[in-house]
Design a protein around this motif. Structure first.
Motif, PDB file in Angstrom:
ATOM      1  N   SER A 128     -17.522  18.445  39.309  1.00 37.37           N
ATOM      2  CA  SER A 128     -17.952  18.221  40.761  1.00 37.37           C
ATOM      3  C   SER A 128     -18.642  19.476  41.071  1.00 37.37           C
ATOM      4  CB  SER A 128     -16.818  17.827  41.590  1.00 37.37           C
ATOM      5  OG  SER A 128     -17.282  17.473  42.804  1.00 37.37           O
ATOM      6  N   SER A 129     -19.831  19.482  41.746  1.00 29.65           N
ATOM      7  CA  SER A 129     -20.587  20.584  42.395  1.00 29.65           C
ATOM      8  C   SER A 129     -19.851  21.285  43.327  1.00 29.65           C
ATOM      9  CB  SER A 129     -21.735  20.349  42.642  1.00 29.65           C
ATOM     10  OG  SER A 129     -21.810  19.265  43.850  1.00 29.65           O
ATOM     11  N   ILE A 130     -18.969  20.768  43.952  1.00 27.75           N
ATOM     12  CA  ILE A 130     -17.985  21.268  45.048  1.00 27.75           C
ATOM     13  C   ILE A 130     -17.311  22.763  44.800  1.00 27.75           C
ATOM     14  CG2 ILE A 130     -15.865  19.942  44.959  1.00 27.75           C
ATOM     15  CD1 ILE A 130     -17.545  20.616  48.321  1.00 27.75           C
ATOM     16  N   PHE A 131     -16.823  22.613  43.351  1.00 25.99           N
ATOM     17  CA  PHE A 131     -15.903  23.785  42.905  1.00 25.99           C
ATOM     18  C   PHE A 131     -16.672  25.046  42.514  1.00 25.99           C
ATOM     19  CE2 PHE A 131     -13.622  19.692  42.056  1.00 25.99           C
ATOM     20  CZ  PHE A 131     -12.780  20.081  43.192  1.00 25.99           C
ATOM     21  N   ARG A 209     -19.042  26.375  56.383  1.00 25.96           N
ATOM     22  CA  ARG A 209     -19.503  26.517  54.957  1.00 25.96           C
ATOM     23  C   ARG A 209     -19.387  25.397  54.279  1.00 25.96           C
ATOM     24  NH1 ARG A 209     -16.349  29.806  52.919  1.00 25.96           N
ATOM     25  NH2 ARG A 209     -15.198  30.466  54.624  1.00 25.96           N
ATOM     26  N   TRP A 210     -18.262  24.638  54.364  1.00 26.09           N
ATOM     27  CA  TRP A 210     -17.834  23.423  53.579  1.00 26.09           C
ATOM     28  C   TRP A 210     -18.716  22.324  53.986  1.00 26.09           C
ATOM     29  CZ3 TRP A 210     -15.582  23.967  48.844  1.00 26.09           C
ATOM     30  CH2 TRP A 210     -15.026  25.292  48.555  1.00 26.09           C
ATOM     31  N   TRP A 211     -19.087  21.895  55.239  1.00 23.49           N
ATOM     32  CA  TRP A 211     -19.191  20.614  55.622  1.00 23.49           C
ATOM     33  C   TRP A 211     -20.346  19.987  54.782  1.00 23.49           C
ATOM     34  CZ3 TRP A 211     -17.571  16.286  57.973  1.00 23.49           C
ATOM     35  CH2 TRP A 211     -18.567  15.426  58.176  1.00 23.49           C
ATOM     36  N   TRP A 212     -21.364  20.518  54.623  1.00 21.20           N
ATOM     37  CA  TRP A 212     -22.542  20.129  53.918  1.00 21.20           C
ATOM     38  C   TRP A 212     -22.508  19.832  52.399  1.00 21.20           C
ATOM     39  CZ3 TRP A 212     -25.958  17.356  56.370  1.00 21.20           C
ATOM     40  CH2 TRP A 212     -26.032  17.558  58.037  1.00 21.20           C
ATOM     41  N   PRO A 213     -21.787  21.152  51.620  1.00 23.51           N
ATOM     42  CA  PRO A 213     -21.364  20.693  50.383  1.00 23.51           C
ATOM     43  C   PRO A 213     -20.447  19.362  50.063  1.00 23.51           C
ATOM     44  CG  PRO A 213     -21.338  22.784  50.699  1.00 23.51           C
ATOM     45  CD  PRO A 213     -21.468  22.448  52.130  1.00 23.51           C
ATOM     46  N   VAL A 214     -19.686  19.174  51.120  1.00 18.77           N
ATOM     47  CA  VAL A 214     -18.686  18.176  51.096  1.00 18.77           C
ATOM     48  C   VAL A 214     -19.416  16.710  51.119  1.00 18.77           C
ATOM     49  CG1 VAL A 214     -16.864  16.774  52.127  1.00 18.77           C
ATOM     50  CG2 VAL A 214     -16.841  19.209  51.687  1.00 18.77           C
ATOM     51  N   LEU A 215     -20.505  16.679  52.139  1.00 15.30           N
ATOM     52  CA  LEU A 215     -21.347  15.369  52.210  1.00 15.30           C
ATOM     53  C   LEU A 215     -22.021  15.271  50.759  1.00 15.30           C
ATOM     54  CD1 LEU A 215     -22.649  15.210  55.742  1.00 15.30           C
ATOM     55  CD2 LEU A 215     -20.510  14.359  54.869  1.00 15.30           C
ATOM     56  N   ALA A 216     -22.675  16.269  50.109  1.00 16.07           N
ATOM     57  CA  ALA A 216     -23.094  16.235  48.880  1.00 16.07           C
ATOM     58  C   ALA A 216     -22.227  15.835  47.806  1.00 16.07           C
ATOM     59  CB  ALA A 216     -23.919  17.369  48.466  1.00 16.07           C
ATOM     60  N   MET A 217     -20.880  15.782  47.845  1.00 16.58           N
ATOM     61  CA  MET A 217     -19.995  15.373  46.936  1.00 16.58           C
ATOM     62  C   MET A 217     -20.128  13.747  46.453  1.00 16.58           C
ATOM     63  SD  MET A 217     -16.307  16.931  47.713  1.00 16.58           S
ATOM     64  CE  MET A 217     -15.280  15.939  46.678  1.00 16.58           C
ATOM     65  N   PHE A 218     -20.670  13.174  47.469  1.00 19.93           N
ATOM     66  CA  PHE A 218     -20.653  11.815  47.231  1.00 19.93           C
ATOM     67  C   PHE A 218     -21.902  11.434  46.595  1.00 19.93           C
ATOM     68  CE2 PHE A 218     -18.044  12.163  51.024  1.00 19.93           C
ATOM     69  CZ  PHE A 218     -16.975  11.229  50.844  1.00 19.93           C
ATOM     70  N   TRP A 288     -28.755  19.998  43.669  1.00 21.34           N
ATOM     71  CA  TRP A 288     -28.963  19.957  42.206  1.00 21.34           C
ATOM     72  C   TRP A 288     -29.302  21.320  41.676  1.00 21.34           C
ATOM     73  CZ3 TRP A 288     -28.169  15.923  39.708  1.00 21.34           C
ATOM     74  CH2 TRP A 288     -28.522  14.575  40.112  1.00 21.34           C
ATOM     75  N   ALA A 289     -29.365  22.273  42.244  1.00 23.68           N
ATOM     76  CA  ALA A 289     -29.294  23.886  41.935  1.00 23.68           C
ATOM     77  C   ALA A 289     -27.959  24.105  41.512  1.00 23.68           C
ATOM     78  CB  ALA A 289     -29.761  24.779  42.803  1.00 23.68           C
ATOM     79  N   THR A 290     -26.904  23.502  42.318  1.00 23.25           N
ATOM     80  CA  THR A 290     -25.459  23.929  41.877  1.00 23.25           C
ATOM     81  C   THR A 290     -25.129  22.936  40.565  1.00 23.25           C
ATOM     82  OG1 THR A 290     -25.276  24.207  44.311  1.00 23.25           O
ATOM     83  CG2 THR A 290     -23.020  24.085  42.876  1.00 23.25           C
ATOM     84  N   ASN A 294     -26.644  26.756  38.944  1.00 26.59           N
ATOM     85  CA  ASN A 294     -26.942  27.926  39.653  1.00 26.59           C
ATOM     86  C   ASN A 294     -26.745  28.105  41.093  1.00 26.59           C
ATOM     87  OD1 ASN A 294     -28.637  28.950  37.570  1.00 26.59           O
ATOM     88  ND2 ASN A 294     -30.065  27.236  38.072  1.00 26.59           N
ATOM     89  N   GLY A 295     -25.225  27.399  41.221  1.00 25.21           N
ATOM     90  CA  GLY A 295     -24.490  27.745  42.368  1.00 25.21           C
ATOM     91  C   GLY A 295     -23.704  28.747  42.508  1.00 25.21           C
ATOM     92  N   PRO A 296     -23.199  29.250  43.711  1.00 27.84           N
ATOM     93  CA  PRO A 296     -22.627  30.500  43.926  1.00 27.84           C
ATOM     94  C   PRO A 296     -21.424  31.043  42.775  1.00 27.84           C
ATOM     95  CG  PRO A 296     -22.404  29.113  45.879  1.00 27.84           C
ATOM     96  CD  PRO A 296     -22.962  28.369  44.814  1.00 27.84           C
TER      97      PRO A 296
END
Ligand SMILES: [Fe+2]
Ligand SMILES: [Fe+2]
Length: 335
Positions: A128-131, A209-218, A288-290, A294-296
């Motif tokens: 999962s990209s969130i991590f 910082r987390w809100w948008w990445p969390v929505l993308a988790m779906f 998609w980059a993450t 290429n995520g942080p």
């Protein structure tokens, strides 16, 4: 944890297995089981594409659980009290357990743990990209529990009814533990929001910082999610990415109000006509980059995982040596 974004294509995409033609009579029986919303067990015949899809999804899920231990594991030694340390230790340990149940479930499909771990460590498998986002303050630990584990629950409850028995049964236990994870996070944040202005600002910053990445988790919007329809036909996926995301937003907005934080979306508002919240556009380029490395924190997470695996080699060696000793003793006694 985690999620629909779990059925992302690997670097080497899964194709129909060439040369293997599914027997029509067995295929018809399988299709009937799907139609009747029945269960498939490891000893049952299944089409190769179904098996491969499950191996991909369950192993991505398992990888996400164990990589998910890393961002929060960073805070165990810095937890602000003994109580918070004990809670966080239990939570991170649960995630390791989720990884174990899921690797075991995937192994029933004929793929070894070594193969799956190797795919993760060599960068061929996704998680999962969130991590791949950093945990900068203690408030991140609370926000991960509230939002990341909260999103995971939304995604995973339908998996308890997955057509593949071992996956569905693993998810029942996992979901119970995820519920504790979500609550401990929310309670942590409630405590901070009753604290000093600096603590409140820390919570708001973490939510921002987390809100948008969390929505993308779906996962990608339904229109761009070609695997979804097959997953739904096979009873692996029960509810679409967009529908789950909507349910999550609708459940989370009132929780944010109770907490006293704002959600960083100027377009977020109640839609009276549709009886749900409208929300703004998700940055899919960032997602998609993450996903594509290429995520942080992608490189750091993978390096930490590979190092931990290498440093645990002596434990695996010792366990194998012990098992061998037991086996020889049993043979001697039987002789
Ligand atoms: Fe969790
Ligand atoms: Fe988990």
């Amino acid at each position: 944890m985690y999620t629909q974004a779990l059925d992302l294509p690997e670097n080497a995409p899964v194709k129909a297995v060439s040369g293997v033609i599914d027997d029509p009579a067995r295929l018809a029986r399988f299709d009937k089981t799907m139609e009747d919303d029945g269960r498939i067990e490891p000893q049952d015949w299944m089409p190769e594409a179904y098996r491969k899809t499950l191996v991909r999804q369950i192993s991505q899920h398992a990888h996400s659980e164990i990589v998910g231990m890393l961002p929060e594991g960073n805070w165990i030694s810095r937890a602000p009290s003994l109580k918070r340390k004990a809670i966080l230790l239990a939570k991170v340990q649960d995630e390791g357990g989720h990884g174990l149940y899921l690797y075991s479930a995937a192994e029933t499909l004929g793929t070894s743990r070594d193969q799956m771990v190797d795919a993760l460590h060599s960068g061929r498998a996704k998680y999962s990209s969130i991590f791949n986002y950093p945990t900068l303050t203690w408030a991140d630990v609370g926000v991960i529990g509230w939002l990341v584990d909260g999103a995971a629950i939304m995604n995973q409850i339908p998996l308890c009814r997955c057509s593949y028995g071992p996956y569905a049964r693993a998810m029942i236990r996992i979901c119970k533990e995820e519920s504790f994870h979500q609550r401990q996070g929310y309670e942590n944040l409630l405590t901070m929001m009753r604290g000093t202005p600096a603590q409140q600002a820390m919570v708001q910053d973490a939510v921002n910082r987390w809100w948008w990445p969390v929505l993308a988790m779906f996962g990608p919007p339904d229109a761009d999610s070609p695997n979804s329809a097959q997953g739904i036909r096979w009873g692996i996926k029960r509810i679409s990415n967009d529908e789950l995301r909507q349910r999550f937003v609708d459940a989370t907005v009132p929780q944010a109000q109770v907490l006293g934080v704002s959600l960083p979306d100027p377009d977020l508002r109640w839609n009276e006509e549709h009886q749900q919240h409208n929300y703004g556009a998700i940055d899919w380029d960032e997602f998609w980059a993450t996903v594509n490395g290429n995520g942080p924190c992608n490189k750091e997470r993978l390096a930490t995982r590979v190092k931990a695996h290498a440093q645990g080699q002596w434990v695996r060696d010792a366990a194998l040596a012990h098992a061998e000793k037991q086996r020889q003793r049993a043979m001697k006694e039987a002789a």
